[in-house]
Design a protein around this motif. Structure first.
Motif, PDB file in Angstrom:
ATOM      1  N   MET A  51       0.838  -1.182   0.000  1.00 40.54           N
ATOM      2  CA  MET A  51       0.000   0.000   0.000  1.00 40.54           C
ATOM      3  C   MET A  51       0.882   1.244   0.000  1.00 40.54           C
ATOM      4  O   MET A  51       1.782   1.363   0.811  1.00 40.54           O
ATOM      5  CB  MET A  51      -0.885   0.002   1.242  1.00 40.54           C
ATOM      6  N   PHE A  52       0.628   2.153  -0.884  1.00 49.07           N
ATOM      7  CA  PHE A  52       1.363   3.404  -0.938  1.00 49.07           C
ATOM      8  C   PHE A  52       0.421   4.531  -0.535  1.00 49.07           C
ATOM      9  O   PHE A  52      -0.697   4.614  -1.023  1.00 49.07           O
ATOM     10  CB  PHE A  52       1.912   3.658  -2.344  1.00 49.07           C
ATOM     11  N   SER A  53       0.884   5.379   0.351  1.00 46.18           N
ATOM     12  CA  SER A  53       0.048   6.497   0.775  1.00 46.18           C
ATOM     13  C   SER A  53       0.289   7.705  -0.116  1.00 46.18           C
ATOM     14  O   SER A  53       1.346   7.857  -0.714  1.00 46.18           O
ATOM     15  CB  SER A  53       0.332   6.845   2.238  1.00 46.18           C
ATOM     16  N   ASP A  54      -0.700   8.538  -0.178  1.00 48.95           N
ATOM     17  CA  ASP A  54      -0.629   9.769  -0.948  1.00 48.95           C
ATOM     18  C   ASP A  54      -0.040  10.851  -0.046  1.00 48.95           C
ATOM     19  O   ASP A  54      -0.471  10.998   1.106  1.00 48.95           O
ATOM     20  CB  ASP A  54      -2.049  10.151  -1.378  1.00 48.95           C
ATOM     21  N   PRO A  55       0.929  11.631  -0.518  1.00 50.12           N
ATOM     22  CA  PRO A  55       1.490  12.697   0.319  1.00 50.12           C
ATOM     23  C   PRO A  55       0.429  13.653   0.872  1.00 50.12           C
ATOM     24  O   PRO A  55       0.611  14.218   1.941  1.00 50.12           O
ATOM     25  CB  PRO A  55       2.453  13.427  -0.623  1.00 50.12           C
ATOM     26  N   LYS A  56      -0.692  13.807   0.163  1.00 50.17           N
ATOM     27  CA  LYS A  56      -1.774  14.680   0.647  1.00 50.17           C
ATOM     28  C   LYS A  56      -2.439  14.113   1.899  1.00 50.17           C
ATOM     29  O   LYS A  56      -3.069  14.846   2.649  1.00 50.17           O
ATOM     30  CB  LYS A  56      -2.816  14.895  -0.449  1.00 50.17           C
ATOM     31  N   ASP A  57      -2.290  12.786   2.115  1.00 48.19           N
ATOM     32  CA  ASP A  57      -2.886  12.137   3.279  1.00 48.19           C
ATOM     33  C   ASP A  57      -1.839  11.763   4.329  1.00 48.19           C
ATOM     34  O   ASP A  57      -2.169  11.137   5.332  1.00 48.19           O
ATOM     35  CB  ASP A  57      -3.613  10.853   2.846  1.00 48.19           C
ATOM     36  N   CYS A  58      -0.606  12.136   4.109  1.00 46.13           N
ATOM     37  CA  CYS A  58       0.500  11.720   4.966  1.00 46.13           C
ATOM     38  C   CYS A  58       0.707  12.702   6.118  1.00 46.13           C
ATOM     39  O   CYS A  58       0.928  13.893   5.883  1.00 46.13           O
ATOM     40  CB  CYS A  58       1.779  11.614   4.127  1.00 46.13           C
ATOM     41  N   LEU A  59       0.660  12.210   7.340  1.00 46.89           N
ATOM     42  CA  LEU A  59       0.805  13.111   8.472  1.00 46.89           C
ATOM     43  C   LEU A  59       2.188  13.755   8.533  1.00 46.89           C
ATOM     44  O   LEU A  59       2.325  14.891   8.963  1.00 46.89           O
ATOM     45  CB  LEU A  59       0.459  12.427   9.789  1.00 46.89           C
TER      46      LEU A  59
ATOM     47  N   CYS B 295       4.142  14.478   5.813  1.00 48.29           N
ATOM     48  CA  CYS B 295       4.197  15.463   4.728  1.00 48.29           C
ATOM     49  C   CYS B 295       3.316  16.676   5.024  1.00 48.29           C
ATOM     50  O   CYS B 295       3.681  17.802   4.713  1.00 48.29           O
ATOM     51  CB  CYS B 295       3.783  14.836   3.409  1.00 48.29           C
ATOM     52  N   GLN B 296       2.158  16.426   5.610  1.00 53.08           N
ATOM     53  CA  GLN B 296       1.222  17.513   5.884  1.00 53.08           C
ATOM     54  C   GLN B 296       1.530  18.242   7.182  1.00 53.08           C
ATOM     55  O   GLN B 296       1.005  19.321   7.421  1.00 53.08           O
ATOM     56  CB  GLN B 296      -0.217  16.981   5.896  1.00 53.08           C
ATOM     57  N   ASN B 297       2.367  17.612   8.031  1.00 51.82           N
ATOM     58  CA  ASN B 297       2.747  18.226   9.301  1.00 51.82           C
ATOM     59  C   ASN B 297       1.487  18.656  10.058  1.00 51.82           C
ATOM     60  O   ASN B 297       1.365  19.785  10.536  1.00 51.82           O
ATOM     61  CB  ASN B 297       3.678  19.410   9.047  1.00 51.82           C
TER      62      ASN B 297
ATOM     63  N   LEU C  38      -0.151  14.433  13.650  1.00 56.83           N
ATOM     64  CA  LEU C  38       1.276  14.319  13.956  1.00 56.83           C
ATOM     65  C   LEU C  38       1.599  15.009  15.273  1.00 56.83           C
ATOM     66  O   LEU C  38       2.254  14.427  16.144  1.00 56.83           O
ATOM     67  CB  LEU C  38       2.102  14.934  12.824  1.00 56.83           C
ATOM     68  N   HIS C  39       1.121  16.228  15.449  1.00 59.16           N
ATOM     69  CA  HIS C  39       1.443  17.004  16.644  1.00 59.16           C
ATOM     70  C   HIS C  39       0.767  16.464  17.896  1.00 59.16           C
ATOM     71  O   HIS C  39       1.235  16.734  19.007  1.00 59.16           O
ATOM     72  CB  HIS C  39       1.126  18.478  16.419  1.00 59.16           C
ATOM     73  N   ASN C  40      -0.287  15.702  17.743  1.00 63.41           N
ATOM     74  CA  ASN C  40      -0.907  15.034  18.890  1.00 63.41           C
ATOM     75  C   ASN C  40      -0.092  13.824  19.334  1.00 63.41           C
ATOM     76  O   ASN C  40      -0.175  13.422  20.490  1.00 63.41           O
ATOM     77  CB  ASN C  40      -2.336  14.601  18.565  1.00 63.41           C
ATOM     78  N   LEU C  41       0.683  13.249  18.420  1.00 64.88           N
ATOM     79  CA  LEU C  41       1.478  12.057  18.724  1.00 64.88           C
ATOM     80  C   LEU C  41       2.907  12.358  19.160  1.00 64.88           C
ATOM     81  O   LEU C  41       3.485  11.610  19.949  1.00 64.88           O
ATOM     82  CB  LEU C  41       1.549  11.150  17.488  1.00 64.88           C
ATOM     83  N   MET C  42       3.495  13.424  18.600  1.00 66.42           N
ATOM     84  CA  MET C  42       4.910  13.674  18.845  1.00 66.42           C
ATOM     85  C   MET C  42       5.247  15.141  18.711  1.00 66.42           C
ATOM     86  O   MET C  42       4.482  15.923  18.164  1.00 66.42           O
ATOM     87  CB  MET C  42       5.767  12.817  17.923  1.00 66.42           C
ATOM     88  N   ILE C  43       6.435  15.465  19.219  1.00 61.96           N
ATOM     89  CA  ILE C  43       6.939  16.839  19.189  1.00 61.96           C
ATOM     90  C   ILE C  43       8.211  16.845  18.352  1.00 61.96           C
ATOM     91  O   ILE C  43       9.119  16.035  18.593  1.00 61.96           O
ATOM     92  CB  ILE C  43       7.272  17.316  20.614  1.00 61.96           C
ATOM     93  N   GLU C  44       8.287  17.762  17.397  1.00 64.10           N
ATOM     94  CA  GLU C  44       9.493  17.828  16.582  1.00 64.10           C
ATOM     95  C   GLU C  44      10.648  18.365  17.412  1.00 64.10           C
ATOM     96  O   GLU C  44      10.523  19.382  18.092  1.00 64.10           O
ATOM     97  CB  GLU C  44       9.282  18.695  15.342  1.00 64.10           C
ATOM     98  N   ILE C  45      11.767  17.653  17.350  1.00 66.99           N
ATOM     99  CA  ILE C  45      12.968  18.066  18.064  1.00 66.99           C
ATOM    100  C   ILE C  45      13.761  19.026  17.196  1.00 66.99           C
ATOM    101  O   ILE C  45      14.072  20.131  17.608  1.00 66.99           O
ATOM    102  CB  ILE C  45      13.840  16.850  18.442  1.00 66.99           C
ATOM    103  N   LYS C  46      14.079  18.571  15.976  1.00 59.93           N
ATOM    104  CA  LYS C  46      14.813  19.433  15.039  1.00 59.93           C
ATOM    105  C   LYS C  46      14.989  18.707  13.720  1.00 59.93           C
ATOM    106  O   LYS C  46      14.928  17.482  13.658  1.00 59.93           O
ATOM    107  CB  LYS C  46      16.162  19.857  15.609  1.00 59.93           C
ATOM    108  N   PRO C  47      15.265  19.463  12.661  1.00 60.06           N
ATOM    109  CA  PRO C  47      15.615  18.828  11.388  1.00 60.06           C
ATOM    110  C   PRO C  47      17.022  18.243  11.480  1.00 60.06           C
ATOM    111  O   PRO C  47      17.897  18.814  12.140  1.00 60.06           O
ATOM    112  CB  PRO C  47      15.582  19.978  10.383  1.00 60.06           C
TER     113      PRO C  47
END
Length: 141
Positions: A1-9, A11-13, A17-26
């Protein structure tokens, strides 16, 4: 199964995503995150910058750069949290975006000697505690 970037947490940021994790840094070719659910103290995730479905789709150079980011993250985790072992999980059954789950394991901790649970939903921290963990990790990233 391949996901669409429009549906990707990743890619969409998005809010999911923010309910599950916190971005540390790039990192060099990816982004580092701290999981909010902390049953495995120090659990993080590294997600590739581009919407790639699998590690084997990357060129050798891209793969090496991504794996270097994963190693950079786990070295920081080792220094900050000192786990006995870090488990690596690269699952993409439901979300085909290249990412690695990094779950520290401790001898007397949950699921030691077995597979970590994806989201046990048991341990959540205060905003200050998350920020303290992130600040410590950033010192080694």
């Amino acid at each position: 199964m391949f996901s669409d970037p429009k549906d990707c947490l990743y890619c969409q940021n998005n809010e999911t995503l923010h309910n599950l994790m916190i971005e540390i840094k790039p990192l060099s070719v990816s982004r580092a995150f701290l999981f909010k659910e902390q049953t495995y103290r120090g659990r993080c995730l590294v997600a590739y910058n581009g919407h790639v479905n699998d590690l084997n789709e990357l060129s050798d150079e891209e793969r090496n750069a991504f794996m270097a980011d994963v190693a950079t993250m786990t070295r920081a985790m080792q220094r900050v949290f000192n786990p006995e072992k870090i488990n690596y999980g690269a699952y993409s059954d439901k979300l085909s975006h290249l990412h690695f789950h990094l779950a520290p394991k401790y001898v007397d901790g949950p699921d030691y000697g077995g597979t970590f649970q994806m989201n046990p939903g048991k341990v959540y921290l205060s905003d200050e505690e998350y920020q303290d963990m992130i600040n410590k990790l950033k010192m080694f990233l």
